[in-house]
Design an enzyme around this catalytic site. Structure first.
Site, PDB file in Angstrom:
ATOM      1  N   SER A  16      53.207  80.367  43.672  1.00  0.00           N
ATOM      2  CA  SER A  16      52.680  79.586  44.794  1.00  0.00           C
ATOM      3  C   SER A  16      53.113  78.130  44.690  1.00  0.00           C
ATOM      4  O   SER A  16      53.304  77.602  43.595  1.00  0.00           O
ATOM      5  CB  SER A  16      51.157  79.648  44.796  1.00  0.00           C
ATOM      6  OG  SER A  16      50.723  80.978  44.818  1.00  0.00           O
TER       7      SER A  16
HETATM    8  N1  SAH Z   1      49.436  82.848  40.584  1.00  0.00           N
HETATM    9  C1  SAH Z   1      50.746  83.404  40.458  1.00  0.00           C
HETATM   10  C2  SAH Z   1      51.105  84.127  41.739  1.00  0.00           C
HETATM   11  C3  SAH Z   1      52.005  85.249  41.534  1.00  0.00           C
HETATM   12  S1  SAH Z   1      52.359  86.201  42.985  1.00  0.00           S
HETATM   13  C4  SAH Z   1      51.774  82.324  40.166  1.00  0.00           C
HETATM   14  O1  SAH Z   1      51.625  81.209  40.683  1.00  0.00           O
HETATM   15  O2  SAH Z   1      52.718  82.589  39.422  1.00  0.00           O
HETATM   16  C5  SAH Z   1      51.067  87.402  42.955  1.00  0.00           C
HETATM   17  C6  SAH Z   1      50.924  88.210  41.698  1.00  0.00           C
HETATM   18  O3  SAH Z   1      49.903  89.191  41.924  1.00  0.00           O
HETATM   19  C7  SAH Z   1      52.174  88.977  41.283  1.00  0.00           C
HETATM   20  O4  SAH Z   1      52.507  88.650  39.968  1.00  0.00           O
HETATM   21  C8  SAH Z   1      51.755  90.448  41.415  1.00  0.00           C
HETATM   22  O5  SAH Z   1      52.366  91.288  40.461  1.00  0.00           O
HETATM   23  C9  SAH Z   1      50.252  90.356  41.210  1.00  0.00           C
HETATM   24  N2  SAH Z   1      49.468  91.477  41.740  1.00  0.00           N
HETATM   25  C10 SAH Z   1      49.624  92.134  42.921  1.00  0.00           C
HETATM   26  N3  SAH Z   1      48.704  93.112  43.046  1.00  0.00           N
HETATM   27  C11 SAH Z   1      47.930  93.071  41.914  1.00  0.00           C
HETATM   28  C12 SAH Z   1      46.817  93.832  41.431  1.00  0.00           C
HETATM   29  N4  SAH Z   1      46.289  94.851  42.126  1.00  0.00           N
HETATM   30  N5  SAH Z   1      46.293  93.503  40.226  1.00  0.00           N
HETATM   31  C13 SAH Z   1      46.808  92.480  39.481  1.00  0.00           C
HETATM   32  N6  SAH Z   1      47.862  91.738  39.879  1.00  0.00           N
HETATM   33  C14 SAH Z   1      48.420  92.032  41.084  1.00  0.00           C
END
Ligand code: SAH
Length: 219
Positions: free
Chosen positions: A69
């Site tokens: 993000s």
């Molecule tokens: N806060 C992170 C955002 C990553 S994008 C950053 O700034 O790096 C969203 C993330 O959510 C991804 O890594 C994806 O693998 C994870 N995600 C998606 N569905 C999920 C679930 N059901 N449980 C855990 N993680 C999940």
């Protein structure tokens, strides 16, 4: 500073302060959040090839089709989760590279974060260690179930979009606590704040956003 990014360490403090000024001009009001955004070395959390762009207000690729993000989104979600109050225990769903986790860890006593992709958990652990964060606890698993054995949480931040807040997570909120998540409807996403009161849940629709989807199971 980071040995992985020679040269960036020297200028990163100054660049971060510029980022904080930009966040302020973009409407982030919580000075506690702004201070923490000025402290955490974001360049540690992004791939080396992208480190020079770490402080721009853009989301960056994270690998595995996921994205980190933008600083504004991280600050905004944190500000909404805090609502001006100290936080003890936070749950994050979607650890990714661990940058949002690091911001939360500076604000709370303990942060728990779940991620469905095992390789990202390993990457985030390494990044958090390098940033000197010791109060973040990462778990590989489907975040939709949360961590009932650690609950209740003062705040839950979900960094992947869903069409509704998983019920199991809402149950793990403290009364007076808040869940912040990107809510998806008809090709459109908005940040949503759901507050738990002693009578039930109050939902507020906030800024438009763009997140990758919440996926079921582990990757
Ligand atoms: N806060 C992170 C955002 C990553 S994008 C950053 O700034 O790096 C969203 C993330 O959510 C991804 O890594 C994806 O693998 C994870 N995600 C998606 N569905 C999920 C679930 N059901 N449980 C855990 N993680 C999940």
């Amino acid at each position: 500073m980071s040995s992985r990014h020679p040269g960036i360490g020297m200028t990163s403090q100054r660049t971060r302060l510029r980022m904080v000024e930009r966040l302020r001009s973009q409407g982030i009001r919580d000075e506690t959040v702004l201070a923490v955004m000025g402290e955490v070395p974001r360049h540690i959390f992004v791939d080396e090839a992208l480190a020079s762009r770490a402080y721009e207000d853009i989301s960056l690729p994270l690998g595995f089709g996921q994205s980190i993000s933008s600083p504004h989104t991280v600050a905004r979600m944190t500000e909404l989760a805090r609502a001006g109050q100290p936080l003890r225990k936070i749950l994050e769903i979607g650890t990714g590279c661990g940058y949002q986790t690091a911001i939360l860890a500076k604000l709370a006593k303990q942060v728990y974060s779940m991620e469905r992709i095992a390789a990202l958990i390993r990457k985030a652990r390494k990044n958090l260690r390098e940033a000197g964060i010791a109060n973040a606890h990462l778990r590989h698993g489907d975040g939709q179930v949360g961590m009932p054995e650690v609950a209740p949480f003062d705040a839950i931040i979900m960094t992947a979009a869903a069409t509704q807040a998983p019920g199991a997570l809402l149950e793990q909120l403290n009364v007076g606590g808040r869940m912040v998540l990107p809510m998806a409807s008809n090709n459109d996403q908005h940040l949503c704040v759901i507050e738990r009161t002693d009578k039930g849940y109050i939902e507020r629709r906030m800024d438009p956003v763009k997140f990758v989807p919440l996926l079921p199971g582990v990757g």
